[in-house]
Scaffold this motif. Sequence first.
Motif, PDB file in Angstrom:
ATOM      1  N   UNK A  33       0.855  -1.186   0.000  1.00  0.00           N
ATOM      2  CA  UNK A  33       0.000   0.000   0.000  1.00  0.00           C
ATOM      3  C   UNK A  33       0.893   1.239   0.000  1.00  0.00           C
ATOM      4  N   UNK A  34       0.558   2.205  -0.851  1.00  0.00           N
ATOM      5  CA  UNK A  34       1.292   3.471  -0.931  1.00  0.00           C
ATOM      6  C   UNK A  34       0.267   4.592  -0.824  1.00  0.00           C
ATOM      7  N   UNK A  35       0.502   5.529   0.095  1.00  0.00           N
ATOM      8  CA  UNK A  35      -0.422   6.659   0.247  1.00  0.00           C
ATOM      9  C   UNK A  35       0.358   7.957   0.348  1.00  0.00           C
ATOM     10  N   UNK A  36      -0.191   8.979  -0.317  1.00  0.00           N
ATOM     11  CA  UNK A  36       0.361  10.332  -0.276  1.00  0.00           C
ATOM     12  C   UNK A  36      -0.761  11.270   0.174  1.00  0.00           C
ATOM     13  N   UNK A  37      -0.504  12.054   1.231  1.00  0.00           N
ATOM     14  CA  UNK A  37      -1.510  13.021   1.688  1.00  0.00           C
ATOM     15  C   UNK A  37      -0.869  14.382   1.880  1.00  0.00           C
ATOM     16  N   UNK A  38      -1.575  15.453   1.493  1.00  0.00           N
ATOM     17  CA  UNK A  38      -1.039  16.809   1.646  1.00  0.00           C
ATOM     18  C   UNK A  38      -0.776  17.161   3.110  1.00  0.00           C
ATOM     19  N   UNK A  39       0.269  17.963   3.305  1.00  0.00           N
ATOM     20  CA  UNK A  39       0.629  18.499   4.624  1.00  0.00           C
ATOM     21  C   UNK A  39       0.559  20.023   4.528  1.00  0.00           C
ATOM     22  N   UNK A  57      -0.393  -2.403   7.826  1.00  0.00           N
ATOM     23  CA  UNK A  57      -0.435  -1.019   7.349  1.00  0.00           C
ATOM     24  C   UNK A  57      -0.017   0.016   8.391  1.00  0.00           C
ATOM     25  N   UNK A  58      -0.092  -0.342   9.672  1.00  0.00           N
ATOM     26  CA  UNK A  58       0.269   0.612  10.717  1.00  0.00           C
ATOM     27  C   UNK A  58       1.758   0.739  10.983  1.00  0.00           C
ATOM     28  N   UNK A  59       2.561  -0.108  10.342  1.00  0.00           N
ATOM     29  CA  UNK A  59       4.017  -0.052  10.537  1.00  0.00           C
ATOM     30  C   UNK A  59       4.698   0.081   9.174  1.00  0.00           C
ATOM     31  N   UNK A  86       9.288   6.841  13.860  1.00  0.00           N
ATOM     32  CA  UNK A  86       8.246   5.985  14.427  1.00  0.00           C
ATOM     33  C   UNK A  86       7.158   6.793  15.137  1.00  0.00           C
ATOM     34  N   UNK A  87       7.483   8.026  15.553  1.00  0.00           N
ATOM     35  CA  UNK A  87       6.461   8.889  16.167  1.00  0.00           C
ATOM     36  C   UNK A  87       5.309   9.152  15.204  1.00  0.00           C
ATOM     37  N   UNK A  88       5.600   9.062  13.905  1.00  0.00           N
ATOM     38  CA  UNK A  88       4.612   9.450  12.907  1.00  0.00           C
ATOM     39  C   UNK A  88       4.017   8.268  12.155  1.00  0.00           C
ATOM     40  N   UNK A  89       4.401   7.045  12.518  1.00  0.00           N
ATOM     41  CA  UNK A  89       3.803   5.877  11.873  1.00  0.00           C
ATOM     42  C   UNK A  89       2.290   5.938  12.014  1.00  0.00           C
ATOM     43  N   UNK A  90       1.597   5.718  10.937  1.00  0.00           N
ATOM     44  CA  UNK A  90       0.138   5.749  10.961  1.00  0.00           C
ATOM     45  C   UNK A  90      -0.448   7.130  10.783  1.00  0.00           C
ATOM     46  N   UNK A  91       0.393   8.164  10.657  1.00  0.00           N
ATOM     47  CA  UNK A  91      -0.111   9.531  10.491  1.00  0.00           C
ATOM     48  C   UNK A  91      -0.914   9.690   9.209  1.00  0.00           C
ATOM     49  N   UNK A  92      -0.670   8.822   8.251  1.00  0.00           N
ATOM     50  CA  UNK A  92      -1.399   8.918   6.980  1.00  0.00           C
ATOM     51  C   UNK A  92      -2.904   8.819   7.217  1.00  0.00           C
ATOM     52  N   UNK A  93      -3.314   8.094   8.282  1.00  0.00           N
ATOM     53  CA  UNK A  93      -4.740   7.946   8.606  1.00  0.00           C
ATOM     54  C   UNK A  93      -5.135   8.715   9.869  1.00  0.00           C
TER      55      UNK A  93
END
Length: 197
Positions: A33-39, A57-59, A86-93
């Motif tokens: 899975x590859x995801x790109x989200x605006x910041x 998906x969470x790691x 690792x602080x930001x793992x899962x930030x995509x969701x």
Amino acid sequence: MSSSLARLLQLLSGGFSNQSQAFDNPPLYAHILVKFRPLPQLAPGSLLLEQSYAISPGTPYRIRVLRAERRDGELIIHNQALHEEQRFWGAIEDEGRRRSIGNADLLPLEGCTYVVREVGEGFVGEVEPGCRCLVERKGSVAYLVSSFEIDSRGMRTIDRGHDPATHEQLWGSLAGPFEFERTDDYRAELPAAWLET
């Protein structure tokens, strides 16, 4: 932003999966899975990238902040790591965690900028020449040879690691590109100011 830069950001802002390819050829392709989200809180053109195996998906095995811009007449994508990622793992969701990413968290990756060109209705990008994009994987350092193609239907990528001394391929695709289909659309999260021509 130029219209080509706005189009690139719109095509990138989404989720992608190679489920069909992985299910058709399980020995050759993992399901990724590859995801790109605006910041929006960062510089214009900044996107969070998470790549993960579908089974966890969470790691993510890769998390980056990309920044697309036009420089000297060409499109480029800066590649930045995250301090203590690792602080930001899962930030995509997790919108709150995404919004907590600040400039102080970004670590520029030397030699890892993608040079992008328009091809037909999409774009093709390759890591800048020079063999300077060094990555550590499985305890050894390799330089990254990476390219992508993206259009409205999906994305194709090839990532390979090569030995800095011998140039021998150490890891990466042997059977051809990963073929990703678009699964999510995050274009609505792009700030309007980023899309102005």
